[in-house]
Design an enzyme around this catalytic site. Structure first.
Site, PDB file in Angstrom:
ATOM      1  N   GLU A 198      -0.136  16.944 -33.230  1.00  0.00           N
ATOM      2  CA  GLU A 198       0.651  15.762 -32.923  1.00  0.00           C
ATOM      3  C   GLU A 198       1.342  15.253 -34.169  1.00  0.00           C
ATOM      4  OE1 GLU A 198      -2.765  13.996 -31.098  1.00  0.00           O
ATOM      5  OE2 GLU A 198      -1.662  13.857 -29.230  1.00  0.00           O
ATOM      6  N   CYS A 233       4.551  10.567 -39.371  1.00  0.00           N
ATOM      7  CA  CYS A 233       3.157  10.897 -39.698  1.00  0.00           C
ATOM      8  C   CYS A 233       2.904  12.328 -39.250  1.00  0.00           C
ATOM      9  CB  CYS A 233       2.223   9.926 -38.973  1.00  0.00           C
ATOM     10  SG  CYS A 233       0.473  10.310 -39.203  1.00  0.00           S
ATOM     11  N   CYS A 281      -9.763  18.971 -36.897  1.00  0.00           N
ATOM     12  CA  CYS A 281     -10.265  18.560 -38.211  1.00  0.00           C
ATOM     13  C   CYS A 281     -11.743  18.898 -38.322  1.00  0.00           C
ATOM     14  CB  CYS A 281     -10.070  17.055 -38.410  1.00  0.00           C
ATOM     15  SG  CYS A 281     -10.431  16.508 -40.096  1.00  0.00           S
ATOM     16  N   CYS A 320     -15.612  12.653 -39.189  1.00  0.00           N
ATOM     17  CA  CYS A 320     -15.798  11.208 -39.300  1.00  0.00           C
ATOM     18  C   CYS A 320     -16.154  10.670 -37.910  1.00  0.00           C
ATOM     19  CB  CYS A 320     -14.525  10.541 -39.818  1.00  0.00           C
ATOM     20  SG  CYS A 320     -14.036  11.167 -41.435  1.00  0.00           S
ATOM     21  N   CYS A 333     -13.467   8.884 -35.535  1.00  0.00           N
ATOM     22  CA  CYS A 333     -12.134   9.476 -35.372  1.00  0.00           C
ATOM     23  C   CYS A 333     -12.094  10.453 -34.203  1.00  0.00           C
ATOM     24  CB  CYS A 333     -11.731  10.197 -36.656  1.00  0.00           C
ATOM     25  SG  CYS A 333     -10.089  10.944 -36.557  1.00  0.00           S
ATOM     26  N   GLU A 389      -7.346  17.440 -42.371  1.00  0.00           N
ATOM     27  CA  GLU A 389      -7.598  16.961 -43.728  1.00  0.00           C
ATOM     28  C   GLU A 389      -6.691  17.774 -44.671  1.00  0.00           C
ATOM     29  OE1 GLU A 389      -9.114  14.618 -45.594  1.00  0.00           O
ATOM     30  OE2 GLU A 389      -8.356  15.823 -47.262  1.00  0.00           O
ATOM     31  N   CYS A 395      -3.811   5.497 -35.739  1.00  0.00           N
ATOM     32  CA  CYS A 395      -4.750   6.185 -36.632  1.00  0.00           C
ATOM     33  C   CYS A 395      -6.022   6.573 -35.898  1.00  0.00           C
ATOM     34  CB  CYS A 395      -5.193   5.278 -37.777  1.00  0.00           C
ATOM     35  SG  CYS A 395      -3.882   4.608 -38.738  1.00  0.00           S
TER      36      CYS A 395
HETATM   37  N1  SAH Z   1      -8.117  13.367 -42.959  1.00  0.00           N
HETATM   38  C1  SAH Z   1      -7.322  12.473 -43.743  1.00  0.00           C
HETATM   39  C2  SAH Z   1      -5.996  12.219 -43.105  1.00  0.00           C
HETATM   40  C3  SAH Z   1      -6.058  11.443 -41.801  1.00  0.00           C
HETATM   41  S1  SAH Z   1      -5.554   9.832 -42.132  1.00  0.00           S
HETATM   42  C4  SAH Z   1      -8.094  11.202 -44.028  1.00  0.00           C
HETATM   43  O1  SAH Z   1      -9.187  11.054 -43.487  1.00  0.00           O
HETATM   44  O2  SAH Z   1      -7.668  10.404 -44.841  1.00  0.00           O
HETATM   45  C5  SAH Z   1      -6.143   8.986 -40.773  1.00  0.00           C
HETATM   46  C6  SAH Z   1      -6.634   7.610 -41.152  1.00  0.00           C
HETATM   47  O3  SAH Z   1      -7.058   6.973 -39.956  1.00  0.00           O
HETATM   48  C7  SAH Z   1      -7.838   7.652 -42.090  1.00  0.00           C
HETATM   49  O4  SAH Z   1      -7.732   6.670 -43.067  1.00  0.00           O
HETATM   50  C8  SAH Z   1      -8.998   7.331 -41.152  1.00  0.00           C
HETATM   51  O5  SAH Z   1     -10.025   6.692 -41.848  1.00  0.00           O
HETATM   52  C9  SAH Z   1      -8.336   6.438 -40.136  1.00  0.00           C
HETATM   53  N2  SAH Z   1      -9.003   6.477 -38.842  1.00  0.00           N
HETATM   54  C10 SAH Z   1      -9.699   7.481 -38.296  1.00  0.00           C
HETATM   55  N3  SAH Z   1     -10.154   7.139 -37.075  1.00  0.00           N
HETATM   56  C11 SAH Z   1      -9.739   5.897 -36.843  1.00  0.00           C
HETATM   57  C12 SAH Z   1      -9.878   4.996 -35.745  1.00  0.00           C
HETATM   58  N4  SAH Z   1     -10.521   5.329 -34.642  1.00  0.00           N
HETATM   59  N5  SAH Z   1      -9.283   3.779 -35.847  1.00  0.00           N
HETATM   60  C13 SAH Z   1      -8.594   3.439 -36.937  1.00  0.00           C
HETATM   61  N6  SAH Z   1      -8.419   4.251 -37.991  1.00  0.00           N
HETATM   62  C14 SAH Z   1      -8.987   5.461 -37.950  1.00  0.00           C
END
Ligand code: SAH
Length: 397
Positions: A96, A145, A152, A156, A159, A204, A375
């Site tokens: 996406e 974006c 991934c 986390c 996410c 990532e 995000c």
């Molecule tokens: N893998 C990288 C790039 C993805 S950035 C990273 O982790 O930085 C995506 C951003 O969205 C990250 O800062 C992550 O912490 C945030 N994120 C992930 N899941 C989320 C959620 N459910 N709600 C809000 N932010 C989220």
């Protein structure tokens, strides 16, 4: 020859195209013609490279070389103007890519009210005061974006992308191709139109490091997006932060912090067991910043988990002495995610504690939540696309 194995022109740089042309007995200037067609005109077939003699186009076709522009399989438009694209590659895998038009003078897609503010303060020039967007919503400060992997591996807990696991890395051509496809679809062109780019989609980037770096270089050198308009976000792959610090073409750095101490962070982001906060902060503190540059820390606020005033104080302590700003993101919910979104007062209280400690802290406005484009929400359409029939809820973790 890097990407030539994938047989796509997207992903190749000037020296590689020169040697490709050389192998066809063609002069070096043909490489410039291809670069222009692929990265600036963003054609989607070899046939359309009208500057190339027909026999050259035919030889490329015989070698089964293609441009490699991803196919826009679906697009979802949010009430706030955000567009979530489902991009499909030659092998059928998809990622996406999100387009966030700047509509209301708020933050840029990298969450940087601060970035915008600094831009307004430091960039006196307004290139075209009378410039009107061709597509209504693009007011010259839009953000794309992009994804770096299919799925991934970082896992986390908050996410949605994590629920997919990782399917594969994207090639540099596939990373750049997302940008080219969106620019084409939105009918915008950098540097004429101001485009910000964030590597904050699926995956990532620092676990697909070489392709990410190559893509960033092509985006700067060929597509024409300025380094200072690009931000890469990492969950905290510490050794790569050091590598990144030494890159010649280097976008800005964002680090997903998301917790204020090791116990909590290891729970929320298992990679913290490998690279803990001490290691992460050491890398952040020594990261070489340019003038008017700072490291961005993202902090996803999870109701009752990491959003207490004590957490804010711990974050302030951790970040003491780092030239940085913090983007606070209230959890974007999703199926299979067992956390809650804190209320605005709780978010504001967290922000205030950081500000009182002298840390610029901003609350990121969610973009495209209604279409699962915000995000941490990049997952659902992959299922829609790959699952025949009704959408199947992801397994809960
Ligand atoms: N893998 C990288 C790039 C993805 S950035 C990273 O982790 O930085 C995506 C951003 O969205 C990250 O800062 C992550 O912490 C945030 N994120 C992930 N899941 C989320 C959620 N459910 N709600 C809000 N932010 C989220």
């Amino acid at each position: 020859m890097g990407n030539i194995l994938e047989n796509t022109l997207l992903g190749l740089d000037r020296p590689e195209l020169i040697s490709l042309m050389d192998s066809l007995g063609q002069p070096a200037y043909r490489a410039s013609q291809i670069l222009d067609a692929v990265y600036r005109q963003r054609v989607d077939s070899i046939e359309q490279i009208s500057t190339l003699p027909v026999p050259v186009r035919q030889s490329l076709a015989e070698k089964e070389v293609s441009i490699g522009l991803p196919k826009i399989e679906k697009q979802f438009v949010s009430q706030d103007g955000t567009v979530r694209y489902l991009m499909q590659f030659a092998d059928g895998q998809s990622v996406e890519t999100v387009w966030m038009p700047e509509g209301d003078g708020g933050e840029a897609g990298d969450g940087s009210e601060a970035g915008d503010l600094a831009e307004r303060l430091t960039e006196v020039e307004d290139p075209k005061p009378n410039h009107r967007p061709r597509q209504g919503q693009n007011q010259g400060r839009s953000t794309i974006c992009i994804s770096s992997q299919v799925g991934c591996a970082v896992d986390c807990q908050f996410c949605l992308t994590a629920l997919l696991g990782v399917k594969r890395n994207l090639t540099a051509g596939e990373i750049v191709g997302q940008v080219c496809a969106v620019l084409r679809d939105q009918n915008v062109s950098p540097p004429k139109d101001r485009i910000n780019l964030v590597f904050m989609g699926m995956g990532e980037p620092f676990l697909n490091y070489d392709n990410f770096v190559r893509a960033a270089r092509l985006l700067v050198e060929e597509v024409g997006i300025a380094e200072r308009r690009m931000t890469v976000s990492t969950a905290g792959i510490v050794p790569r932060i050091y590598d990144f610090a030494a890159e010649k073409v280097r976008p800005k750095l964002a680090i997903s912090l998301n917790a204020s101490n090791d116990a909590l962070r290891s729970q929320l982001m298992p990679l913290n067991k490998k690279w803990n906060l001490e290691m992460l902060m050491a890398a952040a503190k020594t990261f070489p910043l340019r003038t008017r540059e700072w490291v961005t820390f993202e902090y996803v606020l999870l109701g009752g988990v990491n959003d207490a005033p004590e957490n804010a104080k711990e974050v302030a302590e951790l970040l003491r002495g780092v030239r940085c700003k913090v983007n606070l993101i209230a959890l974007n919910p999703g199926p299979g995610i067992d956390f809650t979104t804190p209320g605005t007062e709780r978010v504001a209280a967290f922000q205030n504690i950081l500000r009182q400690a002298g840390i610029p802290a901003f609350v990121r406005r969610p973009r495209g939540r209604d279409i699962y484009a915000a995000c941490g929400q990049l997952k659902r359409t992959v299922e829609i696309a790959t699952t025949p029939g009704p959408v199947i809820a992801p397994p809960s973790m």
